[in-house]
Scaffold this active site. Structure first.
Site, short mmCIF file in Angstrom:
data_model
loop_
_atom_site.label_atom_id
_atom_site.label_comp_id
_atom_site.label_asym_id
_atom_site.label_seq_id
_atom_site.Cartn_x
_atom_site.Cartn_y
_atom_site.Cartn_z
N ASP A 204 18.65 19.80 -14.39
CA ASP A 204 18.72 19.22 -15.73
C ASP A 204 19.03 17.72 -15.69
O ASP A 204 18.70 16.98 -16.59
CB ASP A 204 19.80 19.96 -16.53
CG ASP A 204 20.13 19.26 -17.84
OD1 ASP A 204 19.26 19.23 -18.71
OD2 ASP A 204 21.25 18.73 -17.99
N LEU A 285 22.04 17.12 -24.88
CA LEU A 285 21.14 16.20 -25.59
C LEU A 285 20.27 15.38 -24.65
O LEU A 285 19.53 14.51 -25.09
CB LEU A 285 21.97 15.23 -26.46
CG LEU A 285 22.73 15.89 -27.61
CD1 LEU A 285 23.66 14.90 -28.27
CD2 LEU A 285 21.77 16.46 -28.65
N ARG A 286 20.37 15.67 -23.36
CA ARG A 286 19.62 14.87 -22.39
C ARG A 286 18.10 14.98 -22.64
O ARG A 286 17.38 14.00 -22.54
CB ARG A 286 19.97 15.33 -20.98
CG ARG A 286 19.81 14.24 -19.94
CD ARG A 286 20.31 14.66 -18.58
NE ARG A 286 21.67 14.21 -18.36
CZ ARG A 286 22.65 15.00 -17.94
NH1 ARG A 286 22.41 16.27 -17.70
NH2 ARG A 286 23.85 14.53 -17.75
N GLY A 287 17.65 16.18 -22.99
CA GLY A 287 16.21 16.39 -23.24
C GLY A 287 15.70 15.54 -24.38
O GLY A 287 14.62 14.93 -24.29
#
Length: 348
Positions: A204, A285-287
């Site tokens: 991720d 919230l990285r995506g």
């Protein structure tokens, strides 16, 4: 020695046949390193390391301070080592030189000391100085760090690399002595899925995930083999043939880097990106952030000013496919799932 390594012929990026997904991921990360690197998964012998090494030839040279092991930027204090900052405060004269953008290959058996650097405790105690021997992260500052077979690397070491890549700093602590130096690099990992995947929480942390498949079409396979043979027969002549295309791509990247900060993305598009991430149950919230940054980098690369749904569609699979929770019973490809939800949310 150094001169010799610099002269090793590198396969031109623009001559590589196919593998568009991987090429796009690498270019976008070079335009905006804050995307967070690329994880490339694919079969053996699909040219993963060839493409990564070819990328370095496209990058413009960088200004550094001579004899500084951290490739300190003469103009940006964020990218300077403490020693250089100290010299600047003392108004010492520093020589600036230009070097090729560094690319560091991480060997599979590398120890943490080799990667992060070591502190000579005895010297520190006896002489009262911080005696630090920089590692590979120092060499990779302002360049590219390439880890082949990243899925076979010790999890702890992968963690260290990802931490440095995300924060832009490397901290080494031994016996109460702490050293910190800039380590801003684009992290590129590659691996073969047959040899095991990375843990989801490590996966991720890579900004993008490109999948490479062996080319099935006979005519394309022949073309790839012929290109390789021509290159090996006469590397200089082969490179000369692609010089114009290489220069054009390099100029596009330089222009896109400058243009990137002025690219806009409408609020409703950001909202739809977040809706897709939410429907796909993407943790954190990285995506959302990576998809937005990659879309803007694509727009900058194509010399436009505003993100469209088509741009998001182009990059969203690369940004989200590795963030989906794996269901062992599900046969549907995660990339297909991302595209399905995108089409539903955008009525595409």
């Amino acid at each position: 020695m150094n001169k010799k390594t610099n002269e090793r012929p590198v396969f031109p990026f623009t001559s590589i046949v196919g593998q568009e997904e991987m090429k796009l991921s690498l270019i976008l990360n070079v335009i905006d390193p804050k995307i967070g690197g690329v994880m490339i998964m694919g079969d053996r012998g699909t040219g993963k390391s060839t493409i990564v090494r070819a990328l370095v030839d496209l990058l413009p040279p960088i200004d550094v301070i001579e004899n500084d092991p951290y490739n300190s930027d003469p103009y940006d204090t964020e990218l300077m080592s403490d020693e250089i900052l100290e010299k600047i405060k003392k108004k010492e004269n520093l020589t600036k030189i230009q070097i090729k953008t560094p690319m560091v290959d991480l060997p599979l058996g590398a120890t943490e000391d080799r990667v992060c650097g070591t502190i000579d405790i005895e010297k520190a105690i006896s002489e009262g100085k911080k005696a630090f021997e920089p590692g590979l992260l120092a060499q990779a500052n302002r360049g590219i760090l390439y880890v082949d077979e990243v899925n076979l690397l010790d999890d702890h070491l992968v963690d260290v690399l990802l931490d440095s890549a995300a924060s832009g700093w490397n901290t080494v602590e031994r016996e109460g002595i702490s050293i910190c130096h800039p380590a801003r690099f684009i992290l590129i990992g590659s691996g073969n899925p047959e040899e095991g995947e990375l843990r989801p929480q490590l996966l991720d942390r890579f900004g993008m995930h490109a999948q490479i498949k062996t080319v099935k079409e006979p005519s394309l396979r022949v073309k790839i083999v012929q290109q390789r043979e021509l290159f090996e027969r006469n590397p200089q002549e082969f490179k000369e043939k692609y010089k114009e295309e290489q220069n054009k791509l390099m100029n596009n990247i330089i222009t896109a880097r400058k243009k990137f900060k002025n690219i806009t993305i409408k609020y409703e598009l950001l909202e739809k990106i977040s809706q897709i991430c939410s429907e796909l149950n993407v943790d954190g919230l990285r995506g959302d952030m990576v998809t937005s940054r990659a879309s803007k980098a694509l727009v900058a690369f194509e010399n436009r000013n505003e993100v469209t749904p088509k741009d998001i569609f182009t990059v969203i699979t690369l940004c989200l496919r590795h963030r989906l929770r794996k269901d062992p019973l599900e046969s549907i490809d995660s990339g297909f799932k991302v595209q399905e939800i995108f089409k539903k949310v955008f009525n595409y």
